[in-house]
Design an enzyme around this catalytic site. Structure first.
Site, short mmCIF file in Angstrom:
data_model
loop_
_atom_site.label_atom_id
_atom_site.label_comp_id
_atom_site.label_asym_id
_atom_site.label_seq_id
_atom_site.Cartn_x
_atom_site.Cartn_y
_atom_site.Cartn_z
N ASP A 105 0.73 -1.28 0.06
CA ASP A 105 0.00 -0.05 0.24
C ASP A 105 1.02 1.15 0.07
O ASP A 105 1.87 1.40 0.62
CB ASP A 105 -0.82 0.25 1.19
CG ASP A 105 -2.03 0.74 1.07
OD1 ASP A 105 -2.60 1.32 -0.11
OD2 ASP A 105 -2.92 1.58 2.15
N HIS A 112 -3.20 14.24 0.86
CA HIS A 112 -3.45 13.57 2.13
C HIS A 112 -2.19 13.35 3.01
O HIS A 112 -2.45 13.52 4.12
CB HIS A 112 -3.81 12.01 1.46
CG HIS A 112 -3.75 10.94 2.75
ND1 HIS A 112 -4.80 10.81 3.76
CD2 HIS A 112 -3.08 9.99 2.96
CE1 HIS A 112 -4.47 10.04 4.62
NE2 HIS A 112 -3.31 9.25 4.13
N GLU A 178 -10.27 4.47 4.22
CA GLU A 178 -9.32 5.10 3.31
C GLU A 178 -9.89 4.55 1.74
O GLU A 178 -9.73 3.60 1.14
CB GLU A 178 -7.77 4.98 3.53
CG GLU A 178 -7.20 5.33 4.88
CD GLU A 178 -5.64 5.24 5.21
OE1 GLU A 178 -5.00 4.47 4.03
OE2 GLU A 178 -5.19 5.81 5.71
N GLU A 180 -9.22 4.30 -1.90
CA GLU A 180 -8.06 4.02 -2.54
C GLU A 180 -8.31 3.40 -3.99
O GLU A 180 -9.43 2.74 -4.17
CB GLU A 180 -7.10 3.28 -1.94
CG GLU A 180 -6.61 3.62 -0.44
CD GLU A 180 -5.26 3.06 0.04
OE1 GLU A 180 -4.41 2.50 -0.99
OE2 GLU A 180 -5.11 3.26 1.16
N ASP A 212 -9.05 0.99 2.57
CA ASP A 212 -8.04 0.30 3.49
C ASP A 212 -8.48 0.87 4.95
O ASP A 212 -8.21 1.71 5.44
CB ASP A 212 -6.68 1.19 3.06
CG ASP A 212 -5.42 0.90 4.12
OD1 ASP A 212 -5.59 -0.27 4.84
OD2 ASP A 212 -4.76 1.65 4.06
N ARG A 216 -6.96 4.21 13.89
CA ARG A 216 -6.17 5.46 14.14
C ARG A 216 -5.65 5.27 15.17
O ARG A 216 -4.52 5.50 15.49
CB ARG A 216 -6.86 6.73 13.69
CG ARG A 216 -7.47 6.97 12.40
CD ARG A 216 -6.51 6.89 11.33
NE ARG A 216 -7.19 6.92 10.04
CZ ARG A 216 -6.46 6.80 8.79
NH1 ARG A 216 -5.11 6.30 8.84
NH2 ARG A 216 -7.06 7.01 7.70
N GLN A 219 -2.95 2.44 15.51
CA GLN A 219 -1.87 2.79 14.54
C GLN A 219 -0.99 3.84 15.22
O GLN A 219 0.29 3.76 15.36
CB GLN A 219 -2.30 3.63 13.41
CG GLN A 219 -1.34 3.78 12.36
CD GLN A 219 -1.92 4.38 10.82
OE1 GLN A 219 -3.07 4.32 10.72
NE2 GLN A 219 -0.92 4.74 10.20
N LYS A 232 -4.08 -1.87 10.60
CA LYS A 232 -4.79 -2.10 8.84
C LYS A 232 -4.82 -3.81 8.70
O LYS A 232 -5.54 -3.91 7.78
CB LYS A 232 -3.32 -1.68 8.21
CG LYS A 232 -2.77 -0.32 8.29
CD LYS A 232 -3.70 0.72 7.69
CE LYS A 232 -3.11 2.02 7.63
NZ LYS A 232 -3.72 3.11 6.46
N THR A 236 -9.09 -5.44 4.50
CA THR A 236 -9.05 -4.48 3.38
C THR A 236 -10.09 -4.99 2.39
O THR A 236 -9.92 -5.88 1.97
CB THR A 236 -7.56 -4.44 2.70
OG1 THR A 236 -6.23 -4.04 3.68
CG2 THR A 236 -7.58 -3.50 1.37
N GLU A 336 -9.40 12.93 7.69
CA GLU A 336 -9.19 14.49 7.29
C GLU A 336 -10.66 15.06 7.29
O GLU A 336 -10.84 16.31 7.38
CB GLU A 336 -8.81 14.09 5.80
CG GLU A 336 -7.24 13.71 5.90
CD GLU A 336 -6.88 13.38 4.51
OE1 GLU A 336 -7.16 12.10 4.28
OE2 GLU A 336 -6.61 14.01 3.69
#
Lengths: 385, 385
Positions: A105, A112, A178, A180, A212, A216, A219, A232, A236, A336
């Protein structure tokens, strides 16, 4: 044809009740059964290539076979009177289309990366020093790539909300998405032999939307110094339909020149994909963005991935990284969109979200004009075990 | 029996000239052909289970089958007069024994983590705040796991030696090894269902020595914020022989209590493996160490790996992380042995090494007393392309 006409013809794997999985192609609201077409002599391939639980056997045949099959399918589906026999979508269970080899990834949207930098390193430069020199990436977990529609169970794990207290264990409280693009490798490469950038696209079979999912809080606690891992690896999601590169590259457009010019192995005529993307959260569209916002291309990513001699295999998958644009409502993550929970988004029913709640359903969608609708990626959050 | 007697019986995959690969067991200086033994009725299994290019079909059968086969093999090989028919080692080409699903790598030696911290963060704490709370790890590249004996081509990549200049591209100048144990998953788990720590060992099929080749210069430039990627993905070498867990666990010994006590999902009676390990570089033994120096156990690693709901598959592999002891000459990487190039090691021929040179050959060895010799891991460095 709602984006699934003769210009598109994406591949997937489906199963009718009581039957074995086989390779299909989406056409309108139906699925063309390629094994049946080959048995009927409408495709010049061995039917066994399509009586498979994944696209891998077909993908391993290489570009000449892909072109031949695509041309035959276009001939079958083009023209106003074309009505090839198809399995109705509602009779087809859609399965994970590829047996994923390695999953990597990237982190290739500059908006971003800048947003994340501003949020977590407010006193430093928004971008790390390496960001404009190479497509930053990491290896993800291939065995937990799931097909659109698979429920996503909220992960549990360690987090440390209070920096002066020991970590605590429990369900993630900052579960995110996420948005993607995922690129699927068809043609393998040999160990020790990098793929030159001008040959990179020849190795790609197709494109999928990819979510994805990211925890948070897990992480933030785990990622130093070896990067994201359990934040993660729980899931996915990818689309059930793999859009062929030929259809995707019809949406290729020039892109701004990178600054600075990258090292020679990453140099190419700058390009991007003109694909409109959006995120729906529990019925409300919360982001509208574009794949044009990616700074590094799929060709640059694959050239970088192999420049050290690492090989790729048929079925390898790599993600673009979260796709965000310059405006807040063009971002591809809740992190975000709601600015780390400080500015919650408001859904159509009036409720607010900083991160995902149990029961929330996320749908990623994409299109390249009227002719091309990417397969959607859908997932509903289930409570932690 | 030089450590390959009836107490050991490790599994591998071999090929005789002109024949298809099949599963074998090392016994002394020969290889027992399990497909042939099953055909002859000396094993109660389907011969097709062993007429395979990997151990995966056998591993997928689960612990009851593993035990039954091991008992049958011990009966065939035990006793002073046992002379089962065997293929001489020099007629057997040894292949990669497992089809690797996902490969993850941990960082579980406290001496190694402290050394790295002291070297690169001299003004901070040697350990990151998370290190004593969880087994730090990351996903590696499964498709570039190779068997012992495979030549290792020096990777090329970006590095930034001068922090005030742009990065440069070229062959890695700081190529290193990492001495590790690798654990092979036999029994899969379901997505969303963590493996409790007291069941973790039931999922493991066996152990291999593992060399996590590492390009330190590439790593230093690329790793922020997503961890090592191209610095590791070019190759990971494992032994041709997978030592069954039963043989490895015969070397289980009590270990010091962790400090602080970990969260409940990581709690167990502290244990370690009493395996002596060594590193030979171009004919000189440069490190003698022990698997006892690992802080986190394989059970803790697997419980952590799945606590977020991530599943494991038959053939998944995870590494312990570099195994270093408290003394300089007990370290498992050149980075530590030569202290980041500042204190080169001297080989028997009088030459010095900070990192690996082209033509260098590295051999990892391990043993658990006289009865158990782990399969070696050998690799010679070839010049960059």
């Amino acid at each position: 044809m709602t984006g699934f006409g003769p210009e598109h013809l994406p591949y997937g794997v489906f199963r009718r009740a009581g039957e074995a999985p086989r390779v299909g192609v989406r056409f309108g609201e139906g699925v063309l059964d390629l094994a049946a077409l080959a048995l009927d002599g409408l495709l010049d391939e061995d039917p066994a290539l399509f009586a498979q639980p994944s696209l891998n056997a077909f993908m391993a045949q290489g570009p000449a076979t892909w072109s031949r099959v695509r041309e035959a399918l276009r001939a079958l589906t083009a023209g106003p009177d074309a009505e090839p026999a198809a399995v109705p979508l509602d009779e087809a269970e859609l399965l994970l289309p590829i047996a994923v080899g390695d999953y990597a990834d990237f982190y290739s949207s500059i908006y971003h990366a800048e947003n994340v930098g501003r949020m977590f390193r407010p006193d430093g430069e928004a971008l790390m020093p390496n960001w404009r020199h190479l497509p930053v990436g990491y290896q993800g977990r291939a065995g937990t790539v799931v097909v659109s529609g698979t429920p996503i169970r909220r992960p549990r794990g360690q987090r440390r909300d209070d920096q002066d207290a020991p970590p605590v264990f429990g369900p993630s409280t900052r579960l995110d998405i996420e948005l993607e693009l995922g690129f699927v490798v068809g043609t393998p490469s040999a160990l020790g032999e990098p793929i030159p950038i001008d040959r990179a696209l020849d190795h790609l079979f197709g494109v999928v939307l990819l979510n994805d999912w990211s925890a948070r809080d897990i992480q933030a606690w785990e990622y130093r110094p070896l990067g994201p891992f359990l934040a993660k690896s729980f899931a996915t999601s990818i689309a059930a339909w793999v859009t062929p590169m030929e259809a995707v590259l019809a949406r290729r457009v020039p892109a701004p020149a990178p600054d600075p010019e990258p090292l020679p192995y990453l140099r190419e005529e700058p390009w991007a994909l003109d694909l409109d993307l959006e995120v729906e959260l529990s019925g409300t569209t919360i982001s509208r963005t574009s794949a044009r916002h990616l700074y590094w291309s799929a060709a640059q990513q694959l050239a970088h991935l192999t420049v050290n001699g690492a090989s790729v295999r048929t079925g390898d998958l790599f993600g673009s990284g979260t796709i965000s644009g310059p405006e807040r409502d063009q971002c591809g993550s809740l992190l975000e969109l709601a600015w780390n929970g400080s500015d919650p988004i408001v859904l159509a029913d009036g409720t607010q979200r900083g991160f995902l709640e149990d029961g929330d359903e996320v749908v990623l969608r994409g299109a390249g004009g009227d002719a091309l609708t990417l397969g959607e990626v859908r997932g509903r959050i289930e409570p932690a075990a």
